[in-house]
Structure formats: structure tokens, C-alpha cells
Write a protein that holds these residues in place. Sequence first.
Motif, PDB file in Angstrom:
ATOM      1  N   GLU A  21      -4.600  -4.676  -7.859  1.00 15.67           N
ATOM      2  CA  GLU A  21      -5.467  -3.543  -8.166  1.00 15.67           C
ATOM      3  C   GLU A  21      -5.635  -3.371  -9.672  1.00 15.67           C
ATOM      4  N   HIS A  63      -6.969  -0.299 -10.607  1.00 14.66           N
ATOM      5  CA  HIS A  63      -6.770   1.153 -10.661  1.00 14.66           C
ATOM      6  C   HIS A  63      -7.720   1.834 -11.646  1.00 14.66           C
ATOM      7  N   THR A 107      -9.312  -5.096  -2.449  1.00 15.22           N
ATOM      8  CA  THR A 107      -8.786  -4.055  -3.315  1.00 15.22           C
ATOM      9  C   THR A 107      -9.606  -2.779  -3.186  1.00 15.22           C
ATOM     10  N   GLN A 108      -9.137  -1.739  -3.840  1.00 11.31           N
ATOM     11  CA  GLN A 108      -9.808  -0.444  -3.767  1.00 11.31           C
ATOM     12  C   GLN A 108     -11.239  -0.511  -4.281  1.00 11.31           C
ATOM     13  N   ASP A 153       0.331   6.829  -0.997  1.00 14.01           N
ATOM     14  CA  ASP A 153      -0.436   6.130   0.031  1.00 14.01           C
ATOM     15  C   ASP A 153       0.425   5.962   1.281  1.00 14.01           C
ATOM     16  N   TYR A 197      -7.095   4.864   2.641  1.00 16.09           N
ATOM     17  CA  TYR A 197      -6.732   5.386   1.325  1.00 16.09           C
ATOM     18  C   TYR A 197      -7.642   4.885   0.212  1.00 16.09           C
ATOM     19  N   ARG A 198      -7.901   3.587   0.165  1.00 15.92           N
ATOM     20  CA  ARG A 198      -8.578   3.028  -1.013  1.00 15.92           C
ATOM     21  C   ARG A 198     -10.010   3.517  -1.171  1.00 15.92           C
ATOM     22  N   ASN A 199     -10.663   3.880  -0.051  1.00 16.57           N
ATOM     23  CA  ASN A 199     -12.041   4.361  -0.134  1.00 16.57           C
ATOM     24  C   ASN A 199     -12.154   5.876  -0.008  1.00 16.57           C
ATOM     25  N   PRO A 206      -8.279   7.640  -5.142  1.00 15.25           N
ATOM     26  CA  PRO A 206      -7.854   7.478  -3.755  1.00 15.25           C
ATOM     27  C   PRO A 206      -6.827   8.541  -3.387  1.00 15.25           C
TER      28      PRO A 206
END
Length: 669
Positions: free
Chosen positions: A71, A73, A203-204, A413, A442-444, A478
Amino acid sequence: MHRPFRHRRTMTLAAALSLLAGLSLTAAGAVTAHADDPQSTRQAEFTAAAKEFGVPLPVLQALSYNETRWEAHAGQENAEAGYGPMNLTDLTAKELDADGLTTQSPRYADLLKAPAEHTAAAAAALAGTDLTAVTTDEAQNIRAGAALLASYARGYGHGKLPKDTDGWYAAVARYGQPTEDKVAQAFADVVWDTLRTGASRTTQDGQQLTLAPTPGLHPNRNDVGKLGLKDVTPPKGSTKPECPKSLDCDFIPGAYTLLDPSDLGDYGSHDLADRPNGGLDIRYITLHTTDETYDGTLDLFRDPTYAAGAHYVVRSQDGHVTQMIPTKDIAWDSGNRSFYQHSIGIEQEAWATHGASWFSENLYRSTAALVKYLSAKYDIPLDRAHILGHDNVPGTTESGVATQHWDPGPGWDWEHFFDLLGAPIQASAPQGSDVVAIKPGYRNNLQTTTYCDDVQGYKQFPGPYRSFDCPVTAPASPASFVPLYTAPSTSAPLVSDPYLHKDGSAGTNAMNDWGDKAPAGEQYVVAERKPGWTAIWWGGQEAWLQDSAQHPATVPVKAERIVPKAGRSSIPVYTTAYPEASVYPPDFVAFEGGAPRAQVARTLYSIPAGQSYVASGPAVHTDSYFAIYYDGSAPYDQHDFIGTTKVYEIVYNHRIAFVNADDVDVVQP
């Protein structure tokens, strides 16, 4: 605080030529994917950096995976001021000030000088770039991480890079910035496990990366000796930590001290017990964030006047675990005896209030390993009814409901954590089930929140422990919750908890306003459905969350639930599970000066007829453990009084609550 990561697009002749092959060169030489194929950008950046600095691509990717799960971030830092896919650190006075440390703190100067907190500058110099680029540009971050790893490898190889993958073991161990040899070995081992098994994830920010398995690996684990670190083997006769073999753990005893020699009841910071014997079972594991540094947390928990403690503390940087209280004893960790007398408390070095910050992968990994070990040892189910956050534990009094802590906060998370536990949050019933578990992805699931640094309860301990700054607005990040509305519309007011909003005002996006935030993994009964929306029974009311086939926020699950007995217009809700007064012997009542710890219903909570809530397990007897004197000499000292009344634990709102078994009927799934 920091600019988001960006991809430099300076065009040169070499870059123009490379575009014919679908790649472009950054200004500092890193390769990125074609702009029309952004999903492969980061994969190409790893490939280019590995080639440039002579690092095996699988080693570089496996290292980054275990630092950050690849990530970026968005340029936001973690609790150690780590940045980017390679988790390069740049801890400054500004970060320390934001974390509430003061210059009077004995840790302030040490942290500013600690090499582990300043890898970004050294890595930038090795990569021929600058600190700003390394902390804001993901391509430069990956280049710099590769350069730093290669420099470690040369240092252990007399100026030469290793010829095979296993030869990079010591360099990888060093990259984790350990201070003890066992920590170094544990980190390198998990990187090698990733090399053996491979990995793949999105990844996010939508980057798709893959690491193919590398078979036949056999590193010399003794290579960590090249790092010259201290051996932390406990001295003979010292307390052995209760810990899985895969973790590096030590034992530093928390305060158990008599504060006033004339008052045997004035002691801190935990109760002696013999769990799980004598009927006092261990049902929960409760996760916290320290809102302090690791060293500062140890200082606090060794200070008997602090009047709080935890069984374990996990360090963010490398996942090192320190046990402070034996699990048989009761840590004063969550402010609610009905929970903490049956719980094991784990403090994690991080800041719940820093919504944009991310938790280190080492922290997730070590906490998950510890929780798996403890759950197996004490037969604790791996679900959200038994693996709690402090934010799931209710306050015990009318005033305490509103002031109860809410860590680990929206940045933790839960979905990733339960994946690591091997107990993913997933569907267990067909679509259309009358019970759902919150799973927003979580990531979206980007949420904007505000916070205030002083809400975690450190007010009575000013510097050198804490200073305060509030309020602060965290950028969209997130989050592990979904907001709840009073109607199926984002323009409708957010629902509000009557203890947090006694004036009846709407809920807010403040982090500590937990009354309108349904946390990931928790299970709720469906009240109603409309296109794109699901209503759940929540704290005595109907609450709506966005939930569609295209963007699901829930999964259907099978669960036992409770309903008020027929003929009851409503039933009371309790936030403790204390036994009835008749269970206490007369001589004990006389010693205490009256019947202690009465079970009292919350005046602003109830369950009206027609509503239903998920039961977290079979009904249990009410009980209350009494540890009265420091030396255990009081009448009935260190004794658990068990009532005849039975209660069901339910998921009432963001927090757990209790209802009397006699007040409800149970509906089987």
C-alpha cells in the motif's frame, strides 16, 4: 499534513522510447506503467527498482508486502511516521507534537535520534533523490527502499550483493529495524514465508500486484547474528511470557503496588485471580490502542497511580510483544468489570484519534498471532462477539456510557485482522437472511471524520505523558464502519445515541460519536429493506445504511436472536451483568457497608416489542469478582460471586449490552 503520493511524468528521449514498450521513466530513473494501464503501475515500479539496485524482485516485493501489503496509503504516515510501500520513516518534532508528546518527555529526544525512525533520509541519499520525494512519491519510495536494502546486503557481504535469494536473509532482517535478534529473525521468517507461498492482492488504490511462489528456500536463520543485536533470552528464573513460539515476547511486570500502607484497598493496577479456575472463565480478548508510544505505555502501566493496565502491549515498529500481567489475573483495561474480569486486554502502539494514520502490518500480524494463541488456549471463539475492541465495551453508569473509550477507532481494519486470524467475515446464510454482518470492504470504504486528542482519558496524567490538541478533521480514509441514517437517504440525519446527544440532536462524523457507526464484523437483525438500503435494529431504533448489490456493506449470516417476550411493550437493557443482591452473604454485605454492584438498567436504553437483536451466545450467569485488599485478607477476597439470574449478551448498537434471559424469547436461525 503531507502531499499525496504522485507519479512523476517528466518526459525525456529515453522515456519516449520506453513508451513504445508500454513503460515510462520517472525523473529519477524509476519505471512506471503506461498511463493507460494504471493497475500495473506499482508492479512495474517494483520491477524497475529491483533491477536498478540489484535486489531480487521477489525479495523486494515480499519485504514490502510484510511492511505495508504494497500500500502507498496516499502518502499518509503510520504510528511510526512510516511512508509509502516500503514503510520508510521520517519521525519529526511535528509528528511527536501531534502525538501529544512534550519536550519534557524523557522519550522525546531519544525518538528524534532513533535510527529506526529515520530510514527515509538515509534511503533517499542512497537512491540519489531527496526526502520529500521519498515520502510523497511512491516510485521514489520503492527505489529508496530497494537502495537501502541493497546497502544492508553489501554491508553483510563485504561489499558484494548475495548471489542467491536466501543470502538476503540478514539484510531483510535488518530492514525491519529490530533492536533484538529474535525480533529480527521473526520478521525475516515471515518474509520468507511470503516468498514460499507467494501473494496477490489489489491495493486500496486499485493496484493489482502478484508475487509468484519461490520454492526450495532454506535461509541460514543464524545470519541474524550479523546484525550485532542483543539477545533478549530471559534471565534464568524470570517470568516466562505466555506467547506463541512464532512471536518474540518478553515479560515486564506491570504495577501491583500498595499505594497507602494504612489502606490495604489502595493498590494498582490489576487484580490477582486464578482464571479460568473457580468459575471465572475467560470469554473475551479486548483490543486497544495506546495513544502513546510503546515505551510511554510501559511507563504508564508500571506507574501504580495510573490505575490501569493490560495483559500485553504490542510494539508498532516490529510487532514485539511485552506481557505485563499474567492472563490468570484481571487487568483493569476497559472500565467495565463485567467484561474485563472475563477478558484478556491487548494494547497496541498506535493512535485511534489519528484517522489518517495506518496501523503497521507488523502490529496486525503480531496481534493476530497472539489472539490465535490465546483463543486456542482458552477456547475463545474467533468472532466479533468475543474478539472485541474497547469501543465495543459499554460504560457502566449513566454518565459513563457517554465517556467510555472508543479505541482502536475507525482506522483499525477488522476485515483484514479476521483474515489473518483465519476466520474471515463472510456469508453463512443465503441472500435475504434476516441477519447481516457489517462488511463494507475496508479499502474502498472512505469516510471523513473529526477527532479530539483528549477523549481517550489521559487528562489526569499531563506531561510528560500527554498534551492535547483538538478538534482535527481527518481526510477521507478507509474506515471499518458504515454511517447510519434515520431514513434511507444520505441527506437524512445520522442516528444519535441518547447518551451522546441528550438534546436529541443528530449524530455526527466525530470519531468518538460511536452512536451512528456500525462496526465491521458485528451482526444485526434486518428491520427493513429498500433499493440500495438496509435498515437494522440499532439501540432501540431503526437505522439505515447504504447497501446494494453493486456496493454491498453487509453479508448474510446465520445467528440466534432474541425478541421481547410476548405481551411486553419493551424490556430493559443493561450494560453490566452483576448478580442479584441475595447472592452476597450477610457478613460480606456488612463488611462492604451495603449490597455492592447492583444490576441497574440503563434509563435511556430499551428494546421495544417488535425489535430483535443478535445473541452472542448462550445465556450466562451473572457474576462479579471481588478483589478487595492488596494482600487478599478481606472477607471473601478474590472471590467470584455467581448469581442465579441469567443474561444474554447482545449486539445492541456499536457496543454490546445484556438482557435478562427471563425477559426474552430466543429465535433460532
